[in-house]
Scaffold this active site. Structure first.
Site, PDB file in Angstrom:
ATOM      1  N   MET A  65       0.845  -1.197   0.000  1.00 41.38           N
ATOM      2  CA  MET A  65       0.000   0.000   0.000  1.00 41.38           C
ATOM      3  C   MET A  65       0.882   1.249   0.000  1.00 41.38           C
ATOM      4  SD  MET A  65      -3.412  -0.989   2.101  1.00 41.38           S
ATOM      5  CE  MET A  65      -2.781  -0.686   3.726  1.00 41.38           C
ATOM      6  N   GLY A 110      11.328  -2.651   5.494  1.00 42.77           N
ATOM      7  CA  GLY A 110      10.646  -3.954   5.464  1.00 42.77           C
ATOM      8  C   GLY A 110      10.172  -4.267   4.055  1.00 42.77           C
ATOM      9  N   HIS A 111       9.580  -3.273   3.376  1.00 48.08           N
ATOM     10  CA  HIS A 111       9.152  -3.477   1.983  1.00 48.08           C
ATOM     11  C   HIS A 111      10.363  -3.721   1.084  1.00 48.08           C
ATOM     12  CE1 HIS A 111       5.698  -0.902   3.464  1.00 48.08           C
ATOM     13  NE2 HIS A 111       5.054  -1.923   2.935  1.00 48.08           N
ATOM     14  N   GLN A 159      -2.457 -12.166   8.007  1.00 40.83           N
ATOM     15  CA  GLN A 159      -2.651 -11.913   6.573  1.00 40.83           C
ATOM     16  C   GLN A 159      -1.970 -13.007   5.753  1.00 40.83           C
ATOM     17  OE1 GLN A 159      -2.514  -7.989   4.523  1.00 40.83           O
ATOM     18  NE2 GLN A 159      -0.404  -8.490   4.085  1.00 40.83           N
TER      19      GLN A 159
HETATM   20  O1  PAF Z   1      -0.082  -5.729   3.592  1.00 40.97           O
HETATM   21  C1  PAF Z   1      -0.545  -4.818   2.865  1.00 40.97           C
HETATM   22  O2  PAF Z   1       0.070  -3.778   2.644  1.00 40.97           O
HETATM   23  C2  PAF Z   1      -1.925  -4.998   2.259  1.00 40.97           C
HETATM   24  O3  PAF Z   1      -2.777  -5.684   3.116  1.00 40.97           O
HETATM   25  C3  PAF Z   1      -1.887  -5.675   0.874  1.00 40.97           C
HETATM   26  C4  PAF Z   1      -1.393  -7.091   0.960  1.00 40.97           C
HETATM   27  C5  PAF Z   1      -1.005  -4.870  -0.068  1.00 40.97           C
HETATM   28  C6  PAF Z   1      -3.297  -5.716   0.270  1.00 40.97           C
HETATM   29  O4  PAF Z   1      -3.829  -4.441   0.134  1.00 40.97           O
END
Ligand code: PAF
Length: 293
Positions: A42, A48-49, A166
């Site tokens: 998002m 982390g990303h 998730q």
């Molecule tokens: O983890 C996230 O940033 C969100 O939940 C995702 C997986 C991009 C879905 O919108």
């Protein structure tokens, strides 16, 4: 001097699919095997990303990073409008990590008829823990992930272990719906203090940031105490997290890694401790693996 190639920023599904098709053809023409790897995000990217993208680059030649603040996974009183949007900085970071494409669609590109009527439902586990605090969150998350999988058709999609529930639900969706994407999970990236990196950390002022450390310190204490069983691990975590006046605990649970249901007190084996708390006005989550002998 290293010259960075900026990833192409694409906002429409048609264009992305066209560019992916060309990229795959180019790789195939050179005799390569064009693996497509998706990193759904998002935006508001942090280290982390970056770790997810680095793993993606190691796994395939074509790396698509989606940046989409998905309205479907936000509740009415949540931070959809104030969620940080930092596209230029995100693209610069992705250039450094070697992403191929950034898919940054507008909401109407993803949901042309408004909130889409067909949704993926996360089932019973989707209403527990984060799902209890954020009703509908996981249905919205799985719906957009399923859409992204269908749009990008990735061989692999990369997720962070920080969002443990998730990850569990995405893996279960892939199995239940026989999706063809395999899921790669990257360990949580932490500050030196142990605080798990999160886009929401930027909302923490200094006292809240200090208090937020108690989550990871509490989890580490629980892992160290796990040889004494589930209750000992829970007591150890509570002793740390409960001591911090700025932290308002939402849940602290030990779950079975294959069902994500709470384990009994006498459970032995691998488990995961999940924690969520309001730290000041910011909701944070974290988790750790427990080995209960
Ligand atoms: O983890 C996230 O940033 C969100 O939940 C995702 C997986 C991009 C879905 O919108």
């Amino acid at each position: 001097m290293t010259v960075l190639t900026k990833p192409e920023v694409i906002t429409t599904i048609d264009e992305l699919q066209g560019r992916l098709c060309l990229a795959k053809q180019n790789i195939a023409a050179k005799g390569g095997d064009a693996h497509v790897v998706l990193v759904p995000t998002m935006g508001a990217l942090h280290d982390g990303h970056r770790a997810l993208v680095r793993r993606a680059v190691a796994l395939g030649q074509i790396v698509v990073v989606s940046i989409f603040v998905n309205p479907l996974q936000f509740g009415v009183n949540e931070d959809l409008d104030t969620y940080p949007r930092t596209l230029d900085a995100d693209v610069a970071a992705l250039a450094e990590e070697g992403a191929t494409f950034v898919f940054a669609p507008h909401t109407r590109q993803m949901y042309p008829d408004g909130a889409s009527t067909t949704r993926v439902t996360a089932g019973a586990v989707g209403s527990l823990y984060e799902g209890a605090a954020r009703p509908g969150h996981f249905d919205g998350m799985l719906t957009v992930v399923a859409k992204l999988f269908n749009i990008v058709e990735p061989d692999v999609a990369v997720f962070g272990q920080k969002d443990a529930q998730q990850v569990f639900l995405v893996e279960r969706m892939v199995a239940d719906l026989n999706l063809r994407t395999s899921i790669e999970v990257v360990p949580t990236v932490r500050e030196d203090t142990g605080l798990a990196l999160s886009s929401r950390n930027r909302n923490l002022d200094e006292p809240a940031r200090t208090a937020a450390r108690s989550l990871s310190v509490g989890l580490t204490a629980a892992a160290a105490a796990a040889h004494g069983g589930v209750p000992a691990a829970i007591v150890a975590a509570h002793a740390v997290i409960g001591a911090s006046p700025l932290v308002k605990l939402d849940y602290l649970v030990v779950v079975h890694p294959h069902t994500y249901l709470v384990v009994d007190d006498d459970y032995r084996g691998q488990a995961r401790m999940l924690v969520a708390a309001m730290v000041g006005s910011t909701r944070l989550i974290d988790n750790i693996s427990l080995d209960i002998p």
